[in-house]
Design an enzyme around this catalytic site. Structure first.
Site, PDB file in Angstrom:
ATOM      1  N   ALA A 131       0.336   0.184  -0.759  1.00 38.80           N
ATOM      2  CA  ALA A 131       1.123  -0.393   0.336  1.00 38.80           C
ATOM      3  C   ALA A 131       0.480  -1.709   0.769  1.00 38.80           C
ATOM      4  CB  ALA A 131       1.199   0.594   1.494  1.00 38.80           C
ATOM      5  N   SER A 132       0.922  -2.235   1.896  1.00 38.39           N
ATOM      6  CA  SER A 132       0.472  -3.559   2.303  1.00 38.39           C
ATOM      7  C   SER A 132      -0.980  -3.579   2.749  1.00 38.39           C
ATOM      8  CB  SER A 132       1.358  -4.075   3.440  1.00 38.39           C
ATOM      9  OG  SER A 132       1.354  -3.161   4.518  1.00 38.39           O
ATOM     10  N   ALA A 134      -3.378  -0.705   2.291  1.00 42.21           N
ATOM     11  CA  ALA A 134      -4.304   0.105   1.501  1.00 42.21           C
ATOM     12  C   ALA A 134      -3.571   0.736   0.326  1.00 42.21           C
ATOM     13  CB  ALA A 134      -4.927   1.194   2.380  1.00 42.21           C
ATOM     14  N   ASP A 289       5.862   7.305  11.321  1.00 45.45           N
ATOM     15  CA  ASP A 289       6.319   6.770  10.031  1.00 45.45           C
ATOM     16  C   ASP A 289       6.747   7.926   9.126  1.00 45.45           C
ATOM     17  OD1 ASP A 289       6.909   4.807   8.197  1.00 45.45           O
ATOM     18  OD2 ASP A 289       4.860   4.577   7.466  1.00 45.45           O
TER      19      ASP A 289
END
Length: 523
Positions: A131-132, A134, A289
């Site tokens: 992901a952005s 990690a 999330d």
């Protein structure tokens, strides 16, 4: 002025990328002032020929990198800022980026855990998700020479903190400029949106905080029969590395596997809704999330959540606000819904409760002409936040995060049961919380809590009174005898006075000599 140049350059590049992806094609130019309409026409000139319909803004933000992906996720909750159509575009924004190299990941782990990789893990496999902020690796550990169950190792991207700091600084520059120039930007609290983004990202970039969220939620859900949390390996967790139990369950994003395993999909939808509401209302701490990729079903049929980088908190006031609003719409008590807004201080007191109740009725009444499975609780909350803008209700970040999560959770639940009655599913959780906290037992506990606070105040009164008497005696002595200074204070004042006198003496000599020199020249 010079310090603004890097911000302007970065923002200009961002605007160029957004324009190239055809994002401005979905903006209605009619309500815009003439200068902005002209700028919109110019922006359309640089649009790519092959820019297609669909998630245009999502594509642009993905191209701009991690900070803008996170910003898009925040703006997806703000249809009042970007418009309903663009907000729906952003809801499909996926926080997925190419993985960084295995060598870089191993170097980060070894440096962060302060030991060779081989001492920490018997096996450290390649990335399984990126992901952005990690990426996650599957690994195995040995304990006393015995191979243990596999673990998931989350590793922070190298250099990501500097990039976020640089980008959020430019976004803050843009927000401050907008609020200086626009009253609408001030009402929408542009600065606060960027601050929310910065705080969220700062917490996500310290993986110890995510581990702490895992631990706290584990305690909250210990007795839940439908939900559980992976355990944390604290010995292999640090600022840049998080190690936790590996989940072998079926992800909710893999519907064919769920069906092949015989999972009761309608019941799975119920578990998603009720688990979220229990965490939000009962605990005031929820996973913010909850998309299908972050939810699994284990072999016991329980939901298992992963990725606790984004968490939401609700105080008792916000929980009461949520519960009473949901119950008010269920029972069509719009006046009570309006009163809750005023009691919480969300709507300024100079407005009329009756007028506000009328506006809420305009939202609630159409619901009762439709089947329950057609009513979106998340959409209802979105409309409510839009209507409150007419009554000067300022943006509440905690409610925005709640609304955003509710949109996702409701979508997940209805994907497993399109005819799911959200209200009937939520009703037992909401009513149980209200009976427990706002019913007779809750009132008794409230009185007891208030009595406890009064008791603490009363127990501290002797100390407060003693300090007050001492202060009055000192004032009286000063009035009678004048101000008495400590010897050290007198000595310090004397030294300062002496220094001042020396400088004054030197200045007088300089003036005198200068005066004599002038007289000598004249003569």
């Amino acid at each position: 002025m010079i310090s603004a140049i890097p911000h302007v350059l970065r923002l200009t590049r961002a605007a160029y990328v957004v324009a190239r992806e055809g994002t401005f094609a979905v903006v209605d130019p009619e309500p815009l002032p003439a200068p902005l309409r002209f700028m919109l026409r110019v922006a359309r000139l640089i649009e790519r020929r092959d820019a297609k319909s669909g998630p245009r803004l999502a594509r642009a933000l993905t191209r701009l990198g991690p900070t803008y992906v996170k910003l898009g996720q925040v703006l997806a909750t703000r249809p009042d800022v970007v418009g309903v159509k663009m907000a729906r575009d952003l809801e499909r924004l996926q926080d997925k980026l190419p993985a960084f190299s295995q060598a870089e990941a191993e170097a980060v782990v070894a440096a962060s855990l302060e030991r060779p990789l081989a001492q920490a893990f018997a096996v450290f496999g390649p990335s399984v998700a990126a992901a952005s902020i990690a990426q996650v690796h599957r690994a195995e550990i040995d304990k006393d020479g015995v191979r243990q169950l596999p673990v998931a190792v989350k590793v922070l991207r190298p250099g990501i903190a500097d990039r976020f700091r640089r980008d959020t600084s430019s976004l803050m520059f843009a927000a401050r400029t907008a609020e200086r120039l626009s009253s609408e930007a001030r009402r929408l609290r542009s600065i606060e949106i960027v601050e929310t983004l910065a705080r969220s990202v700062a917490m996500e970039m310290d993986l110890r905080l995510e581990a702490a969220a895992l631990s706290e939620m584990t305690e909250n859900t210990r007795d839940d029969t439908d939900f559980r949390i992976p355990t944390v390996d604290w010995d292999r967790t640090s600022h840049h590395v998080l190690t936790m139990e590996w989940i072998d369950g079926i992800p909710l994003s893999d519907r064919p596997r769920l069906e092949a395993a015989g999972v009761d999909l309608p019941d799975l939808g119920r578990k998603v809704i009720q688990s979220f509401l229990q965490h939000a209302l009962r605990d005031g701490f929820f996973h913010a999330d909850m998309h299908p990729g972050n939810l699994f079903v284990d072999s016991d049929g329980r939901l298992v959540a992963v990725d606790f980088g984004i968490m939401g908190r609700l105080g008792m006031k916000e929980r009461r606000f949520l519960a009473e609003i949901l119950l008010g719409f269920i029972t069509r008590d719009y006046h009570r819904v309006a009163e809750v807004h005023f009691e919480a201080g969300y709507v300024p007191a100079h407005h009329s409760i009756d007028n506000f109740a009328q506006a809420i009725r305009a939202i609630g009444e159409p619901i009762h002409n439709r089947r329950a499975d057609e009513i979106s609780m998340a959409r209802l909350l979105t409309l409510l936040l839009e209507v409150t803008a007419l009554f000067d209700m300022r943006t509440r970040p905690e409610l925005i995060l709640l609304q955003k999560t509710m949109v996702v959770v409701e979508g997940v639940a209805r994907s497993f049961n399109p005819r799911l009655d959200i209200w009937k599913t939520a009703d037992p959780v909401v009513r149980a919380w209200i009976e427990r906290n706002l019913g007779p037992m809750g009132r008794i506990e409230g009185v007891a809590s208030g009595a406890g606070q009064i008791g603490k105040l009363l127990s501290g009164l002797p100390v407060i009174a003693g300090r007050a008497v001492a202060a009055l005696e000192q004032v009286e002595a000063m009035t009678r005898e004048g101000l008495v200074l400590a010897p050290a204070t007198v000595e310090a004042i004397g030294r300062a006075e002496a220094r001042q006198n020396r400088w004054q003496t030197r200045a007088l000599w300089v003036i005198a000599l200068t005066f004599l020199a002038i007289l000598w020249k004249i003569s």
